[in-house]
Design a protein around this motif. Sequence first.
Motif, short mmCIF file in Angstrom:
data_model
loop_
_atom_site.label_atom_id
_atom_site.label_comp_id
_atom_site.label_asym_id
_atom_site.label_seq_id
_atom_site.Cartn_x
_atom_site.Cartn_y
_atom_site.Cartn_z
N TYR A 83 0.85 -1.19 0.00
CA TYR A 83 0.00 0.00 0.00
C TYR A 83 0.88 1.24 0.00
N THR A 84 0.27 2.40 -0.23
CA THR A 84 1.00 3.67 -0.28
C THR A 84 0.51 4.59 0.82
N LEU A 96 5.40 -2.43 2.10
CA LEU A 96 5.17 -3.85 1.83
C LEU A 96 5.26 -4.59 3.16
N ASP A 97 4.11 -5.06 3.64
CA ASP A 97 4.05 -5.82 4.89
C ASP A 97 4.05 -7.30 4.57
N LEU A 98 4.91 -8.04 5.26
CA LEU A 98 5.00 -9.49 5.06
C LEU A 98 4.68 -10.20 6.37
N ILE A 99 3.79 -11.16 6.31
CA ILE A 99 3.47 -12.00 7.47
C ILE A 99 3.73 -13.45 7.07
N ILE A 111 5.79 -14.43 12.01
CA ILE A 111 6.81 -13.41 11.75
C ILE A 111 6.17 -12.28 10.96
N GLU A 112 6.27 -11.07 11.46
CA GLU A 112 5.75 -9.90 10.77
C GLU A 112 6.91 -8.97 10.44
N ASP A 113 6.97 -8.56 9.18
CA ASP A 113 8.06 -7.71 8.71
C ASP A 113 7.46 -6.59 7.88
N LYS A 114 7.58 -5.37 8.35
CA LYS A 114 7.01 -4.21 7.66
C LYS A 114 8.12 -3.46 6.95
N ARG A 115 8.03 -3.38 5.63
CA ARG A 115 9.06 -2.75 4.82
C ARG A 115 8.54 -1.46 4.18
#
Length: 260
Positions: A83-84, A96-99, A111-115
């Motif tokens: 999202y922007t 870019l959120d990765l779960i 594991i949550e990684d917010k980029r």
Amino acid sequence: MAHCKAPEQPMPIPTASMAHLKIQSPDPSSPASRPSMQDPNGTWLLEKHLSSNIPLLLKLQKIPFLIRHAITSSPVHLILTQYTETDAKGQAQTHLDLIQRTAGTLSLPVIEDKRVLDWVEREHEDIVFGKLLTRSVFVRGNVSDKGAVRPDLEVNVRVREGQEVIERFLRGEIDVDGGQTDGFLVEEEEGVETGADEGGKGLWVHTLEINEKSAWRAETVWGFEMVKGERYLTSRVVVANGKGKYQLGRMVFKFLSRED
């Protein structure tokens, strides 16, 4: 993924939570409806039989055996949300959120990684990979002497021997065994703001993770590739330790659903 940087080498979902996860193949005749680097949102399944060297990557990252075993023996799901948002200076930033979750008897925490795709260094910490310094950014491609379009990126992982192999692998020129490959698909949607060079071709996500305590770096390029005749999301990863030893790996993800 934490490339997200080959397999021995980039968390379970409770059974009840998996009941609604059904395969939802995008209509190939409608490219706008299928996941892309501008819109990867949805739930993805790691196809381990198509991936390579995952155990070797994890071992080089000094991941304990029981955690490596849990990851390699259980289904792994990746939920991507892109999202922007506007930053404090009024500039649009792509997030870019990765779960990452595993399913099975050997359960690992989510594991949550917010980029943020701006190549600014940020801290991240999770129970599997520890405390990291991370960077992420969109990259475009350039045309090689043979006319192929490859991701245009500066490789940060440096080794005394094998540097050319690492760079060719991350750009999709060769596979993990050194053989020639068609590499990444060159895809992009018009009219989508990415912050990348609008004059370039194609679009990929480039990430870097540094674990200073365990002395390793992982560099990843995310894109789409044709694998055994089907289009998959892939992450090409190289992990290198402080002694210059490195490992290549590729993770292959199948699209499940837009719903998480």
